[in-house]
Design a protein around this motif. Structure first.
Motif: not given
Ligand SMILES: [Zn+2]
Length: 260
Positions: A229-231, A166-172, A176-178
């Motif tokens: 985030e990276l939580t 989910t996070h990496e597809v957000g980047h895709y 950006f990171h929050t």
């Molecule tokens: Zn990231």
């Protein structure tokens, strides 16, 4: 696209469906990294729960992006496919050897998602979210996920609930990171050009692990629940409304032939 320009055009109204090909790369013995079809299917389920903020799912508290994902049913040559490809190659498993030059499907039409050891990271995209144009249409345009952080239930706690994808597809899709470039300015319009270029995510100075509530940037709560985030997977619950708009803008502006 180093700023965000939200507006009615990018509201999540129409449904956009993105075909996905998952390239499962294991070592030469076909042992390490040999993710099962069932785990691939579970990951697609998580991705759709999270991007659609499905009620009752772990991502139910987020904003519905009206973006969905499905395993490709037709390959680039027009033949039927399961959308899952498998390779046993230790060099590629180690995330080396420019495997994408050999096995990528048309990156303008498919989200190419690779599982391997991700060179020791949890996952990555090989370009800056601010500049998707630099990679779009190139064979290297891809999402890479460490197989140990893939699927639900994935192999390794606390990244076992599929949120790395989910996070990496957000980047895709341009996020950006929050905590990107630090606190930035909290109020509009400057919050669209500083920090994570998003105004409805709180200012955030740095990345966080675990799920412990804390504050940042002068006492503002850290968005530990945000996918960018990276939580831990367990505390992530959603994208914000403006993150959704930025992703839909990216899809329309930079990946216009991807969604169906
Ligand atoms: Zn990231």
């Amino acid at each position: 696209m180093d700023q965000t320009v939200p507006g009615p055009l990018w509201q999540p109204t129409t449904l956009r469906r993105i075909p996905v090909v998952v390239h499962v790369i294991s070592d030469a013995a076909c042992v390490n990294g040999n993710v099962t079809d069932a785990l691939v299917h579970s990951q697609l389920t998580v991705l759709n729960e999270d991007f659609r903020a499905v009620a009752g799912s772990p991502g139910g508290a987020g904003v519905d992006s009206k973006i969905e994902f499905f395993l490709a049913t037709v390959d680039p040559s027009g033949n039927p496919t399961t959308g899952i490809r498998r390779y046993c190659n230790t060099t590629w498993y180690q995330d080396q050897g420019s495997y994408w030059l050999t096995i990528a499907w048309d990156t303008t039409r498919y989200l190419n998602l690779y599982t391997n050891s991700a060179a020791g990271s949890r996952g990555y995209v090989p370009f800056l979210p601010a500049d998707p144009a630099g990679a779009v249409g190139q064979p290297q345009d891809r999402v890479v996920i460490n197989w140990q952080a893939f699927g639900r239930v994935g192999p390794v706690v606390p990244y076992h609930k599929g949120r790395t994808v989910t996070h990496e597809v957000g980047h895709y899709l341009g996020l950006f990171h929050t905590y990107y470039s630090g606190c930035g300015t909290a109020t509009a319009p400057a919050c669209y050009t500083t920090g994570d270029r998003i105004c409805d995510t709180p200012p955030n100075a740095t990345s966080h692990k675990g799920c412990t509530a804390s504050t940042s940037c002068g006492g503002v709560p850290v968005p530990i629940q945000n996918y960018m985030e990276l939580t831990d997977d367990a505390c992530m619950t959603g994208f914000s409304a403006e993150q959704v708009q930025r992703m839909r803008c990216t899809l329309a502006s930079f990946r216009s032939t991807l969604a169906q």
